[in-house]
Design a protein around this motif. Sequence first.
Motif, PDB file in Angstrom:
ATOM      1  N   THR A 336      50.574   0.285  43.973  1.00  0.00           N
ATOM      2  CA  THR A 336      49.230   1.809  43.708  1.00  0.00           C
ATOM      3  C   THR A 336      48.485   1.910  43.526  1.00  0.00           C
ATOM      4  O   THR A 336      47.628   2.522  42.886  1.00  0.00           O
ATOM      5  CB  THR A 336      49.974   1.778  41.080  1.00  0.00           C
ATOM      6  OG1 THR A 336      49.303   0.165  41.668  1.00  0.00           O
ATOM      7  CG2 THR A 336      51.426   1.825  41.431  1.00  0.00           C
ATOM      8  N   SER A 337      47.392   1.106  45.006  1.00  0.00           N
ATOM      9  CA  SER A 337      45.898   1.632  45.394  1.00  0.00           C
ATOM     10  C   SER A 337      45.751   2.797  45.545  1.00  0.00           C
ATOM     11  O   SER A 337      45.015   3.587  45.750  1.00  0.00           O
ATOM     12  CB  SER A 337      45.669   0.715  46.700  1.00  0.00           C
ATOM     13  OG  SER A 337      46.895   0.890  47.202  1.00  0.00           O
ATOM     14  N   TRP A 339      48.860   5.696  45.373  1.00  0.00           N
ATOM     15  CA  TRP A 339      50.086   6.092  44.199  1.00  0.00           C
ATOM     16  C   TRP A 339      49.626   5.482  42.824  1.00  0.00           C
ATOM     17  O   TRP A 339      49.347   5.129  42.763  1.00  0.00           O
ATOM     18  CB  TRP A 339      51.561   5.556  44.643  1.00  0.00           C
ATOM     19  CG  TRP A 339      52.407   6.315  46.648  1.00  0.00           C
ATOM     20  CD1 TRP A 339      52.241   5.530  47.302  1.00  0.00           C
ATOM     21  CD2 TRP A 339      52.189   8.015  46.498  1.00  0.00           C
ATOM     22  NE1 TRP A 339      52.650   6.539  48.534  1.00  0.00           N
ATOM     23  CE2 TRP A 339      52.747   7.695  47.676  1.00  0.00           C
ATOM     24  CE3 TRP A 339      52.648   8.379  44.910  1.00  0.00           C
ATOM     25  CZ2 TRP A 339      54.039   8.297  47.965  1.00  0.00           C
ATOM     26  CZ3 TRP A 339      53.387   9.800  46.006  1.00  0.00           C
ATOM     27  CH2 TRP A 339      54.147   9.727  47.352  1.00  0.00           C
ATOM     28  N   GLU A 340      49.808   6.680  42.228  1.00  0.00           N
ATOM     29  CA  GLU A 340      49.725   6.500  40.835  1.00  0.00           C
ATOM     30  C   GLU A 340      51.051   6.027  40.303  1.00  0.00           C
ATOM     31  O   GLU A 340      52.358   5.904  40.614  1.00  0.00           O
ATOM     32  CB  GLU A 340      49.386   7.931  40.432  1.00  0.00           C
ATOM     33  CG  GLU A 340      49.660   8.135  39.250  1.00  0.00           C
ATOM     34  CD  GLU A 340      48.959   8.916  37.803  1.00  0.00           C
ATOM     35  OE1 GLU A 340      49.896  10.063  37.177  1.00  0.00           O
ATOM     36  OE2 GLU A 340      48.278  10.203  38.733  1.00  0.00           O
ATOM     37  N   SER A 341      50.764   5.100  39.319  1.00  0.00           N
ATOM     38  CA  SER A 341      51.889   4.687  39.259  1.00  0.00           C
ATOM     39  C   SER A 341      52.880   5.099  37.765  1.00  0.00           C
ATOM     40  O   SER A 341      52.661   6.532  37.724  1.00  0.00           O
ATOM     41  CB  SER A 341      50.944   3.386  37.890  1.00  0.00           C
ATOM     42  OG  SER A 341      52.118   2.856  37.371  1.00  0.00           O
ATOM     43  N   PRO A 342      54.008   4.908  38.268  1.00  0.00           N
ATOM     44  CA  PRO A 342      54.927   3.594  38.376  1.00  0.00           C
ATOM     45  C   PRO A 342      55.241   3.460  40.459  1.00  0.00           C
ATOM     46  O   PRO A 342      55.595   2.493  40.689  1.00  0.00           O
ATOM     47  CB  PRO A 342      56.153   3.317  37.938  1.00  0.00           C
ATOM     48  CG  PRO A 342      56.650   4.898  37.677  1.00  0.00           C
ATOM     49  CD  PRO A 342      54.805   5.762  37.749  1.00  0.00           C
ATOM     50  N   ASN A 343      55.454   4.622  40.886  1.00  0.00           N
ATOM     51  CA  ASN A 343      55.518   4.401  42.503  1.00  0.00           C
ATOM     52  C   ASN A 343      56.677   3.542  42.258  1.00  0.00           C
ATOM     53  O   ASN A 343      56.788   2.885  43.133  1.00  0.00           O
ATOM     54  CB  ASN A 343      54.311   3.818  43.205  1.00  0.00           C
ATOM     55  CG  ASN A 343      54.472   4.276  44.706  1.00  0.00           C
ATOM     56  OD1 ASN A 343      55.434   5.331  45.273  1.00  0.00           O
ATOM     57  ND2 ASN A 343      53.614   3.707  45.105  1.00  0.00           N
ATOM     58  N   THR A 344      58.126   4.561  41.645  1.00  0.00           N
ATOM     59  CA  THR A 344      59.200   3.852  41.451  1.00  0.00           C
ATOM     60  C   THR A 344      59.738   3.600  43.223  1.00  0.00           C
ATOM     61  O   THR A 344      59.586   4.899  43.817  1.00  0.00           O
ATOM     62  CB  THR A 344      59.541   4.962  41.259  1.00  0.00           C
ATOM     63  OG1 THR A 344      59.493   6.022  39.892  1.00  0.00           O
ATOM     64  CG2 THR A 344      61.620   4.897  40.903  1.00  0.00           C
ATOM     65  N   THR A 376      49.809  11.473  43.324  1.00  0.00           N
ATOM     66  CA  THR A 376      51.053  11.885  43.153  1.00  0.00           C
ATOM     67  C   THR A 376      52.224  11.940  43.500  1.00  0.00           C
ATOM     68  O   THR A 376      53.336  11.542  43.847  1.00  0.00           O
ATOM     69  CB  THR A 376      51.504  12.525  41.768  1.00  0.00           C
ATOM     70  OG1 THR A 376      50.954  14.224  42.119  1.00  0.00           O
ATOM     71  CG2 THR A 376      50.275  12.032  40.677  1.00  0.00           C
ATOM     72  N   TYR A 397      55.928  10.291  42.998  1.00  0.00           N
ATOM     73  CA  TYR A 397      55.087   9.099  42.596  1.00  0.00           C
ATOM     74  C   TYR A 397      56.798   8.104  41.592  1.00  0.00           C
ATOM     75  O   TYR A 397      55.846   6.945  41.777  1.00  0.00           O
ATOM     76  CB  TYR A 397      53.970   9.070  42.116  1.00  0.00           C
ATOM     77  CG  TYR A 397      53.758  10.084  40.247  1.00  0.00           C
ATOM     78  CD1 TYR A 397      53.624   8.800  38.973  1.00  0.00           C
ATOM     79  CD2 TYR A 397      53.649  10.994  40.500  1.00  0.00           C
ATOM     80  CE1 TYR A 397      53.978   9.096  37.993  1.00  0.00           C
ATOM     81  CE2 TYR A 397      54.086  11.503  39.006  1.00  0.00           C
ATOM     82  CZ  TYR A 397      53.723  11.172  38.012  1.00  0.00           C
ATOM     83  OH  TYR A 397      53.771  11.190  36.892  1.00  0.00           O
ATOM     84  N   ASN A 398      57.074   9.176  40.651  1.00  0.00           N
ATOM     85  CA  ASN A 398      58.019   8.214  39.596  1.00  0.00           C
ATOM     86  C   ASN A 398      59.383   8.794  39.741  1.00  0.00           C
ATOM     87  O   ASN A 398      59.741   8.877  38.874  1.00  0.00           O
ATOM     88  CB  ASN A 398      57.157   9.056  38.901  1.00  0.00           C
ATOM     89  CG  ASN A 398      57.594  10.957  38.674  1.00  0.00           C
ATOM     90  OD1 ASN A 398      58.432  11.023  39.284  1.00  0.00           O
ATOM     91  ND2 ASN A 398      57.488  11.511  37.074  1.00  0.00           N
TER      92      ASN A 398
END
Length: 422
Positions: A336-337, A339-344, A376, A397-398
């Motif tokens: 996630t450096s 990509w926004e979390s959670p980068n599923t 994202t 990202y999710n």
Amino acid sequence: MKKIFQLFCIIILLISCLSCEKKEVPTVKTVKAIFNDNEISIEATGKIVSYGGADVLSYGICMNQSNNPTIADTKVEYNGVGVSSFTGKFSDLEINATYYVRAYAVNSEGTGYGEVLEIKTSIKALVTTKEASAVGLDSATLNGSVNPNNLLSEVWIEYGETTSYGSKVIIANFNGSAEIPVKVKLTSLAAGKVYYFVVKVKNELGEISGSQMSFETYGLKDIDGNLYHTVVINGRVWTKENLKTTHFNDGTSILNKTANADWSAVTGTAEPAYCYYDNNEANKNVFGVLYNWYAASNQNIAPVGWHVPTADELEELIFYLGGQYVAGGKMKTTGTSIWESPNTDATNSSGFSAIPAGVRGDRLDNQLGAFGDLYTDAAFWSCSEYNSSGRFMFVSYNTAFVQTRMLVSKSYGHSLRLIKDQ
């Protein structure tokens, strides 16, 4: 009576002589000597076996570099009596030199010495393999350093496409106690390949290797000189970074549209255009360039022998990676450096290395040509169209889901990946 008295005196004298202990120098044993290569020190242990019939005045360990050390040489000395075992430590020694040590003890009769022990301050050469530099399509500079630690040492670098290396470049023979940089420039390497390399040294103590390092040659260079790594997926060669060129391969400049209204207006003019996210050129190094479909569909956007993928080629990629419900995770860079979390479900097991470079286009809130979705979403144009729309691929990202054959206005700004011609 007189004879009896004389006999008595003789007996007393004999008893007195027998009871007298003969004095001599102490008996001493040198037990051991150990070299500490971290401290560059020697610690020796001694033992007084016999005092020699007299009080021990001093004792210790003596050392020199010419054999048979005496108390006139360098020593660690103690005073007093009642001690049987003792140690002496010597520091600030020469590296890769020979020293001689032995224990001693002194009494009124002289100095007693133990056995002489020989010990070498041998230290292996210090070898470091450092990261490769100036990596190009077919060249790279391999780097490292060596400290021979006062031993004449042969230095070389081994490299190859496997960890067995296979190629060797001899650098030189070095001596001394200073760190010496080593490097070699390689040419005629294969493009788009991973190479492994290591710095090695050989001297009288044996062969020493640095840590193994690796580098990857670039697989493609565009007309602006930007370099791209490549990856083979299902037998096809793809670029691993987003395209950055601002020129077609014939040298023609692509228009840089910065104003939102101008970006949106290209739908009516069909002008190829590019921009940097937020019109900030610093974003180019990480995220590449955003292009409208008119630029993406121009066959000159890619270097000769490459092209922007068709919608069918994107479909084939997704199918090979397990289908649209899982392929996105296999295509996204991990963590996630960026990509926004959670980068599923991101694993990047394919090596495609998709990054969330965002998009530019007309937003639902009537913002024309606005930027959005940085960190994202990753959207990649195909060169295919459907009626008045362009087709593209979308990763978010999710979710691990990847959407293909999506339709959007040709004025939108998306990233580009290239695929090598078959």
